[in-house]
Design an enzyme around this catalytic site. Structure first.
Site, PDB file in Angstrom:
ATOM      1  N   ASP A   1       2.314   1.954   3.380  1.00 32.36           N
ATOM      2  CA  ASP A   1       3.240   0.965   3.962  1.00 32.36           C
ATOM      3  C   ASP A   1       4.673   1.433   3.759  1.00 32.36           C
ATOM      4  O   ASP A   1       5.580   1.001   4.463  1.00 32.36           O
ATOM      5  CB  ASP A   1       3.166  -0.404   3.263  1.00 32.36           C
TER       6      ASP A   1
ATOM      7  N   ASP B   1      -6.004 -13.803   9.166  1.00 29.34           N
ATOM      8  CA  ASP B   1      -4.797 -13.675   8.323  1.00 29.34           C
ATOM      9  C   ASP B   1      -3.658 -14.590   8.773  1.00 29.34           C
ATOM     10  O   ASP B   1      -2.514 -14.152   8.957  1.00 29.34           O
ATOM     11  CB  ASP B   1      -4.292 -12.213   8.322  1.00 29.34           C
TER      12      ASP B   1
ATOM     13  N   ASP C   1     -11.163 -11.816  10.338  1.00 28.84           N
ATOM     14  CA  ASP C   1     -10.073 -12.074   9.402  1.00 28.84           C
ATOM     15  C   ASP C   1      -8.787 -12.283  10.196  1.00 28.84           C
ATOM     16  O   ASP C   1      -8.155 -11.322  10.624  1.00 28.84           O
ATOM     17  CB  ASP C   1      -9.969 -10.790   8.536  1.00 28.84           C
TER      18      ASP C   1
ATOM     19  N   ASP D   1      -4.627 -13.816  -2.521  1.00 22.58           N
ATOM     20  CA  ASP D   1      -4.044 -13.459  -1.230  1.00 22.58           C
ATOM     21  C   ASP D   1      -4.036 -14.738  -0.399  1.00 22.58           C
ATOM     22  O   ASP D   1      -5.078 -15.226   0.068  1.00 22.58           O
ATOM     23  CB  ASP D   1      -4.819 -12.327  -0.543  1.00 22.58           C
TER      24      ASP D   1
ATOM     25  N   GLU E   1     -10.603  -7.118  -4.693  1.00 19.83           N
ATOM     26  CA  GLU E   1     -10.384  -8.163  -3.682  1.00 19.83           C
ATOM     27  C   GLU E   1     -11.652  -8.228  -2.824  1.00 19.83           C
ATOM     28  O   GLU E   1     -11.862  -7.391  -1.946  1.00 19.83           O
ATOM     29  CB  GLU E   1      -9.166  -7.798  -2.827  1.00 19.83           C
TER      30      GLU E   1
ATOM     31  N   HIS F   1     -11.116 -14.201   3.302  1.00 18.40           N
ATOM     32  CA  HIS F   1     -12.289 -13.398   2.924  1.00 18.40           C
ATOM     33  C   HIS F   1     -13.404 -14.302   2.386  1.00 18.40           C
ATOM     34  O   HIS F   1     -14.578 -14.089   2.683  1.00 18.40           O
ATOM     35  CB  HIS F   1     -11.920 -12.369   1.852  1.00 18.40           C
TER      36      HIS F   1
ATOM     37  N   HIS G   1       0.882  -1.169   0.000  1.00 13.84           N
ATOM     38  CA  HIS G   1       0.000   0.000   0.000  1.00 13.84           C
ATOM     39  C   HIS G   1       0.918   1.215   0.000  1.00 13.84           C
ATOM     40  O   HIS G   1       2.013   1.149   0.570  1.00 13.84           O
ATOM     41  CB  HIS G   1      -0.834   0.104   1.280  1.00 13.84           C
TER      42      HIS G   1
ATOM     43  N   GLU H   1      -8.904 -13.786  -1.671  1.00 12.66           N
ATOM     44  CA  GLU H   1      -8.223 -14.082  -0.403  1.00 12.66           C
ATOM     45  C   GLU H   1      -8.975 -15.198   0.320  1.00 12.66           C
ATOM     46  O   GLU H   1     -10.193 -15.122   0.515  1.00 12.66           O
ATOM     47  CB  GLU H   1      -8.149 -12.821   0.464  1.00 12.66           C
TER      48      GLU H   1
ATOM     49  N   ASP I   1      -0.798 -12.531   2.357  1.00 11.03           N
ATOM     50  CA  ASP I   1      -1.480 -11.513   3.166  1.00 11.03           C
ATOM     51  C   ASP I   1      -1.754 -12.164   4.525  1.00 11.03           C
ATOM     52  O   ASP I   1      -2.877 -12.524   4.863  1.00 11.03           O
ATOM     53  CB  ASP I   1      -2.776 -11.074   2.476  1.00 11.03           C
TER      54      ASP I   1
END
Ligand code: XUL
Ligand code: CO
Length: 438
Positions: free
Chosen positions: A103, A308, A306, A295, A231, A270, A100, A267, A337
């Protein structure tokens, strides 16, 4: 300056190895179905998790030290993250990164200053890319963390915030093009609502589509040849998010004429939050010609958010790779991710998590290829629909049959025989047999 001092290049040592920092299954040059593992699996590092996330959760502050020897929130820290990221990717053998905008550098109040910082860090990143051969998988703009995006970016009620989002997208696209990125992602983090009582859904969706259209026009005008991705995610942070799942996002893209430029970035976690399996959203994307990128992470069936996690569920990575191989591969790649658990706070854990994720997908690839070569599943599915291999069946499939014709056949048959058994348990046992034998 070396940051991860006691960790060298991660070797492949094979399934019998007990070295925690060695691959047991990811053997990058091993050929599976005519392609090297590394070509089947273009892995990417997520800048935000690997170089940013330090274990903070809703109830506690950082457990990990991701300062990399610099003072956090400074440009010195931004550079240290570049150093750490490129050293990490080289040591673990990951060839791509995803980012991003925010980031990469600390965000300033004025976007002109943020953009200046981004240009400065981009020079350094390009230098490192040239030195190492590491590439960019995709870029995106963070249009969900700053309080100004509390009501969304494309879906905001503020025309000023909408313009600010446009400016961020423009810059993130510039960077993606500069890094030679394969794609550009829209994750609709706050593109949704908390309550319908204050929301004009049609207005918001039209504005999101308009923003995406402008992004496509701008990107193409500067020579961006990659894919734009949506996404999907059904909720979190918003109660309802518009890109609920692949089917919803694909319908949206078609409605607004964006389907030629966009694909899906699916993802795993998700898809699970949408009440689907990972492979469901992959299949829906692939059958619509819109499976772009992945992802690569894992959720927890006992939790409603989520998480991750790094993927370790080989059933899931196998079914994922089964879909990916059948779709002819990805134009994007596999972006981790994913983040280490809060108590896994050491540098070694960072590497260990990539070893786990890459090995899980390598195993998934090996086993999916075996399922395809074995052929029993494909043969069963083909057989299952074989009753349509007749004149009337072909007319139905080509869209030239009439309801009257079909009713005439029904009139003649009495009660139709039951359709053949679905044989789910047999097919599941085939999967187990392949997963648990060499
Ligand atoms: C959030 C998420 C994001 C996107 C990029 O759930 O997945 O990190 O991948 O904005
Ligand atoms: Co994601």
């Amino acid at each position: 300056m070396e940051i991860f001092k006691n960790i060298g290049k991660i070797p492949y040592e094979g399934p019998a190895s007990r070295n925690p920092l060695a691959f047991k299954f990811y053997d990058r040059d091993r050929v599976i179905l005519g392609k090297k593992m590394s070509e089947h699996l273009p892995f990417a590092m997520a800048w935000w998790h690997n170089l940013g996330a330090a274990g903070t959760d809703m109830f506690g502050r950082d457990t990990a030290d991701k300062s990399f020897g610099a003072c956090r929130g400074t440009m010195e820290h931004a550079r240290a993250k570049v150093d750490a990221g490129f050293e990490f990717m080289q040591k673990v053998g990951v060839e791509y990164f995803c980012f991003h905008d925010v980031d990469l550098v600390p965000e300033a109040d004025d976007i002109k200053e943020t953009n200046r910082r981004l240009d400065e860090i981009a020079d350094y990143i390009v230098e490192k890319m040239n030195e190492t051969g590491v590439r960019c998988l995709w870029g995106t703009a963070n249009m969900f963390s700053n309080p100004r995006f509390m009501n969304g970016a494309g879906s905001t009620n503020s025309v000023d915030v909408y313009c600010f989002a446009a400016a961020q997208i423009k810059k993130a696209l510039d960077l993606t093009v500069r890094f030679g990125g394969r794609g550009y992602v829209f994750w609709g983090g706050r593109e949704g609502y908390e309550t319908l009582l204050n929301t004009d859904v049609k207005f918001e969706q039209e504005n999101i589509a308009a923003l995406m259209k402008m992004a496509v026009e701008y990107g193409r005008s500067m020579g961006f040849k990659g894919d734009f991705y949506i996404e999907p995610k059904p909720k979190e942070p918003m109660k309802h998010q518009y890109d609920f799942d692949a089917a919803t996002a694909i319908g949206f893209l078609r409605q607004y004429g964006l389907d030629k430029d966009f694909k899906m970035n699916i993802e795993a976690n998700h898809a699970m939050l949408a009440g689907h399996t990972f492979e469901h959203d992959l299949r829906i994307s692939a059958m619509n010609g819109m499976l772009g990128s992945i992802d690569a992470n894992q959720g927890d069936y006992l939790l409603g958010w989520d998480t991750d996690e790094f993927p370790f569920d080989v059933y899931s990575t196998t079914m994922c790779m089964y879909e990916v191989i059948k779709a002819g591969g990805l134009t994007g790649g596999f972006n981790f991710d994913a983040k280490c658990r809060r108590p896994s706070y050491t540098y070694e854990d960072m590497f260990q998590s990539y070893v786990l994720g890459m090995d899980s997908f390598a195993l998934g690839l090996i086993k999916a290829a075996k399922l395809i070569e074995d052929g029993r599943i494909d043969a069963f599915v083909k057989e299952r629909y074989s009753s349509f291999e007749c004149e009337l069946g072909r007319k139905i499939r080509s869209g030239s049959a009439t309801l009257t014709e079909l009713a005439e056949r029904a009139d003649k048959m009495g009660a139709p025989a039951l359709p053949g058994s679905g044989r789910q348990e047999y097919l599941e046992s085939v999967v187990n047999q392949i997963l648990f034998t060499e």
